[in-house]
Design an enzyme around this catalytic site. Structure first.
Site, PDB file in Angstrom:
ATOM      1  N   SER A  99       0.721  -1.199  -0.070  1.00  0.00           N
ATOM      2  CA  SER A  99       0.085  -0.109  -0.029  1.00  0.00           C
ATOM      3  C   SER A  99       0.813   1.353  -0.082  1.00  0.00           C
ATOM      4  CB  SER A  99      -0.854   0.074   1.056  1.00  0.00           C
ATOM      5  OG  SER A  99      -2.028  -0.946   0.954  1.00  0.00           O
ATOM      6  N   GLU A 263     -10.428   7.354   1.861  1.00  0.00           N
ATOM      7  CA  GLU A 263      -9.763   5.966   1.669  1.00  0.00           C
ATOM      8  C   GLU A 263     -10.712   4.997   2.261  1.00  0.00           C
ATOM      9  OE1 GLU A 263      -6.017   3.209   1.776  1.00  0.00           O
ATOM     10  OE2 GLU A 263      -6.610   4.119   3.617  1.00  0.00           O
ATOM     11  N   HIS A 272      -7.070  -9.091   3.560  1.00  0.00           N
ATOM     12  CA  HIS A 272      -5.817  -9.715   4.123  1.00  0.00           C
ATOM     13  C   HIS A 272      -6.389 -11.145   5.264  1.00  0.00           C
ATOM     14  CE1 HIS A 272      -2.125  -7.533   2.950  1.00  0.00           C
ATOM     15  NE2 HIS A 272      -2.935  -6.386   3.089  1.00  0.00           N
ATOM     16  N   HIS A 311      -4.283  -1.661  -5.087  1.00  0.00           N
ATOM     17  CA  HIS A 311      -3.723  -2.968  -5.505  1.00  0.00           C
ATOM     18  C   HIS A 311      -4.878  -3.976  -5.048  1.00  0.00           C
ATOM     19  CE1 HIS A 311      -3.577  -3.719  -1.178  1.00  0.00           C
ATOM     20  NE2 HIS A 311      -2.983  -2.649  -0.970  1.00  0.00           N
ATOM     21  N   HIS A 403      -1.158  -9.307  -1.111  1.00  0.00           N
ATOM     22  CA  HIS A 403      -1.676  -8.721  -2.264  1.00  0.00           C
ATOM     23  C   HIS A 403      -1.455  -9.448  -3.282  1.00  0.00           C
ATOM     24  CE1 HIS A 403      -0.920  -4.502   0.095  1.00  0.00           C
ATOM     25  NE2 HIS A 403      -1.773  -5.450   0.720  1.00  0.00           N
TER      26      HIS A 403
END
Lengths: 512, 512
Positions: A99, A263, A272, A311, A403
């Site tokens: 990130s 965000e 995750h 991502h 990711h």
């Protein structure tokens, strides 16, 4: 008919251009109030769904679909999609970004190593769009669901060799002159630091209910120790939408425009964790905030919104294990996050009926045995076991706790929004956005203060400040402290015109 | 500067519209020869990467990236990206489509059940773009790497209640009047059937070298028993590019234009096998074919190309198992498909050095033991073990041996290519393409024959045939045989104007 339509389009384009030019030259507010979109935005809202790869937006469409209708309903993502972006970091970090490197690319237009917070691969600071905006007299703000000093907002506001230097990053925010900062992260802003913010004119709030009472910048609002609660456990709170709404209200008081970063941070955190129910609720939280901005853009035709992801996270797939199925009824039926359900189950002797109620389905005998065994191993194992049952029943797939490198999507609305059509690199997004900032600051604007809402004098005065292209900006020293060495080094914020390190910069060592 | 640019754009748009109108009305070939793009295409090339979800095109960029340069090189997909498409089938089949329902949507503009070959959920035939094109005097063709009677080409050319009825589908191609059919599938076209094709004027070829000798339609070229060889095992053959090139050459002999379907069929097959090295080689095969068409479109400004995927396969991820890594050097180093390497290993006592050579890396002692144990269980287990080693070393992830529901990308070039910008459903793609077909056939064109290359009389004659909008098309009987019952039923090909089943149609039962 073809001629008529084409001629009409051509004339519209011509008239649009003329209006745009008038708007750009006179800054007359009447034109945007008349509903004409200028060619260049006055305000920019950048929205990042952290970890929100293409499978998340597709999944969200089906998660939100009304099963009682024959059609599949479109989402805000479908309405706004214009293109996609590659996310790979600087070569030294391979093809899969973190990130920090992704936010550095989106904030500065330059790729760096994984972990970098708006510094280049030589650890030299890179000018961010927020810094450039500040220099030009625009207001800036961030509204996020993580701690405000997490990688993405950090890369927009400051510079550090490592995203993990949370305390340094929090401290450095003091010197950024950011007008609005809303999110989590109380633990990184101790009373001593908050007093410094207050000395600089910031109002500090920590109770979410206080947000309504804030009427002007500057404000730092920290509403959780680290991240905000999962949206699925905080129903109808719509905190990201409310923070976004308040940020728009406060920043729009600046006559010269603003740049706001929003965000949806926790999409990534749920990804995750390979936690589909929590991820979908965070998608909904973010989608609602996008709709707030979409509405603002409809009403303020001088505002550009650009939504993307930094991502993809988790390798989520819609369908798994060979079956052509994705069961949204299972996902929609779960009423709390798996970690909350696990905690509940550990606290209660009659756990099974509680778990059934929260999951929205009856555990099979085999599933009950699995959970019973998991429960004896603690909350973490229990959480994992619950997620596994939901994945198996819903046919949700994951490939990683990290990711992945798939391109992300780009969604826009407002002036110059077609600039983002088609494929681009994440650095291109930043460079396009920076190209849309004014070329020079307004003379009447103080570079670091927001004009009060009542002052309208600045807007009509001719611009006469020196061009940024022609003359280097003032360099403001920023302290970057290495976590390992604890040594202090004074570093310069380089503008795009000042990429070569100046004599008073110090290289802190090799990229991590 | 802004004014100049905008005015110039506006004038360009206006002049473009005028040229387009002239082109549409006069059909003057001189305009396209002058390099002006008409507003409506004369020719359409539809290209489908079967199973090619967004992770495949991103992965392909990194697979093809030159490691010796600092930059990541763009691919043909990056150059042509304009939007994305949802792929969900008719409600009865949930959110994850199969290739048949997806091809039905792309060929007819109507969603159906998984397994459907251009029939609706009531098993009534749906008019395909190929049928509509034929009625309008256009030439049609398919070039694919699967058998030509596989789901995707089948849904463009014919109708069947089930994609599994391969023999029925092959037989039905006799009545489609398709001008060019190139791909695999010899086993479905026995000599008796091929004689019928020859009686209808088709040249039949089965040796790929013969392709060069074909100079005019009609042609049916079947170059493999079922699918063509994996591209990775048939290096420098570029068969899909060559078939595409030949199809363009043959179809462009028709003065009234053509519709061509090109499918990179085996991307999906490699995806089902969770075989990254084979999948990337098939991506390269398809990308090369796209470049052939891209070049044709550059030279023929009256040709529109639309590239998309029918769905995503395998849940591929770039990065896996928690690591932010995707090692393309591993994938690029493997010189044959894992199944070919496994076959080689089973045939040779000194298998380990052979496998090392083909993999391009030295097996670790642990890997050698794993393969040694797998080898004793036969070629299939050995293949799986080889793929697992490649996945672990390259950090490639998979979630399923089936399909997933993520949206796919859309890539275009040529007249009206901006119609496909942004988000759309897969049915929208078909409906947009059909809207670009001429409104009525040329009088001078025979509906079912391609005008010879030397005949130019048709192009200049005024169109006077009845409008398709105003009058129903002729209904041509098509035989649909149920695989289970083996009974024969005469069915009508319905045009969009004839969606209600006519009296001589027979409903074959419930959707599968």
């Amino acid at each position: 008919m073809t001629l008529t339509r084409s001629l009409f389009s051509g004339l519209l384009l011509l008239s649009g251009s003329l209006f745009s030019l008038a708007q750009a030259n006179s800054d007359s507010p009447s034109l945007t109030m008349m509903g004409t979109t200028p060619s260049v935005p006055k305000n920019i809202v950048i929205m990042i769904g952290d970890g929100m790869g293409p499978a998340y937006t597709s999944a969200y469409r089906y998660y939100k679909n009304n099963p009682d209708t024959e059609e599949v309903e479109q989402t805000v993502f479908d309405r706004l999609l214009v293109g996609s972006a590659s996310t790979y970091p600087a070569k030294i970090s391979g093809y899969v970004t973190d990130s920090a490197a992704a936010a550095t690319a989106l904030a500065t237009g330059v790729k760096s190593y994984n972990g970098a917070v708006s510094v280049d691969t030589q650890k030299q600071p890179l000018t961010t769009i927020m810094e450039k905006a500040k220099q030009l007299g625009l207001a800036t703000g961030v509204a996020v669901t993580s701690q405000i000093n997490h990688a993405t907002p950090a890369a927009f506001l400051t510079h550090n060799e490592s995203r993990r230097n949370y305390d340094e990053i929090a401290n450095s925010f003091l010197n950024t002159d950011t007008d609005v900062m809303l999110g989590g992260g109380q633990r990184y802003f101790p009373p001593k630091l908050l007093k410094k913010f207050e000395a600089k004119g910031y109002q500090h709030i920590s109770d979410f209910a206080q947000l309504d009472t804030v009427t002007e910048p500057k404000v730092i609002g920290l509403f959780a120790d680290i991240q905000l609660p999962w949206a699925i456990n905080d129903k109808d709170a719509h905190k990201l939408s409310k923070m976004t709404s308040k940020a728009l209200e406060l920043l729009s008081q600046n006559q010269d425009g603003f740049v706001l970063l929003v965000e949806g941070s926790l999409i990534d955190w749920a990804g995750h964790n390979n936690d589909i129910v929590t991820a979908m609720a965070e998608m909904d939280e973010f989608a609602n905030a996008i709709e707030v901005v979409e509405q603002y853009v409809r009403q303020h035709k001088d505002t550009l919104m650009v939504v993307t992801a930094d991502h993809n996270t988790g390798g989520l797939s819609i369908g798994a294990n060979g079956e052509y199925i994705w069961k949204t009824d299972i996902i929609n039926g779960v009423s709390n996050s798996p970690d909350a359900i696990a905690s509940l189950a550990l606290a209660d002797g009659d756990w099974q009926s509680q778990v059934n109620a929260k999951l929205g389905f009856e555990l099979s005998p085999e599933e009950a045995i699995q959970l019973s065994l998991a429960r004896m191993q603690g909350v973490e194992v229990m959480t994992t076991a619950i997620k596994k049952i939901i994945d198996l029943r819903s046919y949700t797939g994951w490939t990683t706790g990290g990711h992945t490198g798939v391109d992300v999507q780009v969604f826009t609305s407002g002036p110059a929004s077609t600039l983002f059509n088609g494929y681009q690199d994440n650095t291109d997004i930043a460079n396009k956005l920076m190209s849309l900032l004014p070329k020079k600051p307004k003379v009447a604007s103080k570079p670091k203060a927001i004009a009060p809402a009542t002052s309208k004098s600045a807007a009509t005065k001719p611009a006469a400040a020196p061009s940024l292209e022609a003359q280097p900006l003032q360099i403001k020293p920023v302290v970057i402290k290495s976590e390992k060495s604890k040594s202090m080094a004074t570093k310069a914020i380089a503008t795009p015109e000042l990429k070569e390190p100046s004599s008073d910069t110090v290289t802190l060592g090799k990229p991590i």
